[in-house]
Design a protein around this motif. Structure first.
Motif, PDB file in Angstrom:
ATOM      1  N   GLY A   1     -22.495  14.183   2.675  1.00  0.00           N
ATOM      2  CA  GLY A   1     -23.853  14.676   2.652  1.00  0.00           C
ATOM      3  C   GLY A   1     -24.042  16.043   3.285  1.00  0.00           C
ATOM      4  O   GLY A   1     -25.148  16.547   3.351  1.00  0.00           O
ATOM      5  N   GLN A   2     -22.988  16.663   3.760  1.00  0.00           N
ATOM      6  CA  GLN A   2     -23.093  17.969   4.405  1.00  0.00           C
ATOM      7  C   GLN A   2     -22.427  19.021   3.525  1.00  0.00           C
ATOM      8  O   GLN A   2     -21.419  18.759   2.908  1.00  0.00           O
ATOM      9  N   THR A   3     -23.006  20.183   3.497  1.00  0.00           N
ATOM     10  CA  THR A   3     -22.373  21.277   2.753  1.00  0.00           C
ATOM     11  C   THR A   3     -21.905  22.379   3.681  1.00  0.00           C
ATOM     12  O   THR A   3     -21.361  23.361   3.240  1.00  0.00           O
ATOM     13  N   ASP A   4     -22.111  22.208   4.996  1.00  0.00           N
ATOM     14  CA  ASP A   4     -21.727  23.263   5.923  1.00  0.00           C
ATOM     15  C   ASP A   4     -20.341  23.071   6.515  1.00  0.00           C
ATOM     16  O   ASP A   4     -19.908  23.846   7.349  1.00  0.00           O
ATOM     17  N   ARG A   5     -19.637  22.053   6.093  1.00  0.00           N
ATOM     18  CA  ARG A   5     -18.273  21.846   6.590  1.00  0.00           C
ATOM     19  C   ARG A   5     -17.334  22.787   5.858  1.00  0.00           C
ATOM     20  O   ARG A   5     -17.514  23.079   4.688  1.00  0.00           O
ATOM     21  N   PRO A   6     -16.314  23.244   6.529  1.00  0.00           N
ATOM     22  CA  PRO A   6     -15.422  24.232   5.895  1.00  0.00           C
ATOM     23  C   PRO A   6     -14.503  23.595   4.857  1.00  0.00           C
ATOM     24  O   PRO A   6     -14.147  22.424   4.954  1.00  0.00           O
ATOM     25  N   ASN A   7     -14.167  24.390   3.859  1.00  0.00           N
ATOM     26  CA  ASN A   7     -13.085  24.002   2.968  1.00  0.00           C
ATOM     27  C   ASN A   7     -11.786  24.193   3.742  1.00  0.00           C
ATOM     28  O   ASN A   7     -11.683  25.098   4.566  1.00  0.00           O
ATOM     29  N   VAL A   8     -10.806  23.354   3.479  1.00  0.00           N
ATOM     30  CA  VAL A   8      -9.511  23.460   4.143  1.00  0.00           C
ATOM     31  C   VAL A   8      -8.464  23.659   3.058  1.00  0.00           C
ATOM     32  O   VAL A   8      -8.362  22.865   2.133  1.00  0.00           O
ATOM     33  N   LEU A   9      -7.701  24.720   3.192  1.00  0.00           N
ATOM     34  CA  LEU A   9      -6.660  25.036   2.229  1.00  0.00           C
ATOM     35  C   LEU A   9      -5.388  25.327   2.999  1.00  0.00           C
ATOM     36  O   LEU A   9      -5.370  26.190   3.868  1.00  0.00           O
ATOM     37  N   ILE A  10      -4.349  24.582   2.717  1.00  0.00           N
ATOM     38  CA  ILE A  10      -3.050  24.811   3.354  1.00  0.00           C
ATOM     39  C   ILE A  10      -2.093  25.318   2.287  1.00  0.00           C
ATOM     40  O   ILE A  10      -1.872  24.647   1.276  1.00  0.00           O
TER      41      ILE A  10
ATOM     42  N   VAL B   1      -6.915  35.357   3.878  1.00  0.00           N
ATOM     43  CA  VAL B   1      -6.612  35.611   5.289  1.00  0.00           C
ATOM     44  C   VAL B   1      -7.747  36.419   5.925  1.00  0.00           C
ATOM     45  O   VAL B   1      -8.183  36.127   7.041  1.00  0.00           O
ATOM     46  N   ALA B   2      -8.245  37.429   5.208  1.00  0.00           N
ATOM     47  CA  ALA B   2      -9.293  38.290   5.754  1.00  0.00           C
ATOM     48  C   ALA B   2     -10.610  37.548   5.955  1.00  0.00           C
ATOM     49  O   ALA B   2     -11.349  37.823   6.892  1.00  0.00           O
ATOM     50  N   ASP B   3     -10.912  36.583   5.081  1.00  0.00           N
ATOM     51  CA  ASP B   3     -12.200  35.891   5.126  1.00  0.00           C
ATOM     52  C   ASP B   3     -12.157  34.522   5.790  1.00  0.00           C
ATOM     53  O   ASP B   3     -13.189  33.891   5.954  1.00  0.00           O
ATOM     54  N   GLY B   4     -10.968  34.048   6.147  1.00  0.00           N
ATOM     55  CA  GLY B   4     -10.860  32.704   6.694  1.00  0.00           C
ATOM     56  C   GLY B   4     -10.289  32.692   8.097  1.00  0.00           C
ATOM     57  O   GLY B   4     -10.258  33.703   8.790  1.00  0.00           O
ATOM     58  N   VAL B   5      -9.870  31.528   8.492  1.00  0.00           N
ATOM     59  CA  VAL B   5      -9.217  31.350   9.784  1.00  0.00           C
ATOM     60  C   VAL B   5      -7.726  31.277   9.516  1.00  0.00           C
ATOM     61  O   VAL B   5      -7.286  30.529   8.652  1.00  0.00           O
TER      62      VAL B   5
END
Length: 158
Positions: free
Chosen positions: A26-35, A62-66
């Motif tokens: 129900g949340q849309t503010d959680r981050p996408n996770v990509l490995i 890399v520039a826009d993520g963690v």
């Protein structure tokens, strides 16, 4: 060409994840996770680290993520390092320190497979409410019950 097919598959995964309509619990503010996991790729090979291999799309991520720059693999071989990544545990704990899928690891009757009691990152993320997917080599087993769809991933291409 295998590397071109892999690049296309990776690009498809990135696009699917970035344009995903899924809401997480129900949340849309959680981050996408990509490995991104690439065996036999040196730290200094990719362009975002000053290397000779141009990786503009990965550079943008890399520039826009963690970015976690101090990750360590538990093995210098692809099969055991993937097993370590997928479980977050040293693969020697169940005997998968060798680069093989032909013999059963310690604690598993199935050849080249994770024992059933080993949790995967896919299962843990799914339990947390994420939609999960995997693309590429997985090396978590070749027998019934070992497919990524049986180990916590909603989608798999590989």
């Amino acid at each position: 060409n295998v590397s071109q097919r892999a690049a296309v598959a990776l690009a498809a995964l990135v696009l699917a994840l970035l344009s995903s309509p899924y809401e997480v619990q129900g949340q849309t503010d959680r981050p996408n996770v990509l490995i991104l996991f690439a065996a036999d790729l040196g730290h200094g090979d990719v362009s975002y680290n000053g290397g000779d291999i141009p990786t503009p799309n990965i550079d943008a991520l890399v520039a826009d993520g963690v970015r976690f720059a101090s990750g360590y693999l538990p093995a210098p071989l692809c099969n055991p390092s993937r097993a370590g990544l997928i479980t977050g545990r040293y693969q020697q704990r169940w005997g998968q320190e060798l680069n093989t899928q032909t013999g059963p690891p310690i604690g598993s009757a199935k050849r080249g497979s994770l024992p059933p009691d080993e949790q995967t990152i896919g299962a843990l993320m799914k339990k947390a409410g994420y939609a999960t997917g995997a693309i590429g080599k997985r090396q978590v087993g070749v027998d019934d019950g070992c497919h990524p769809l049986d180990r916590g991933f909603d989608e798999f291409f590989g």
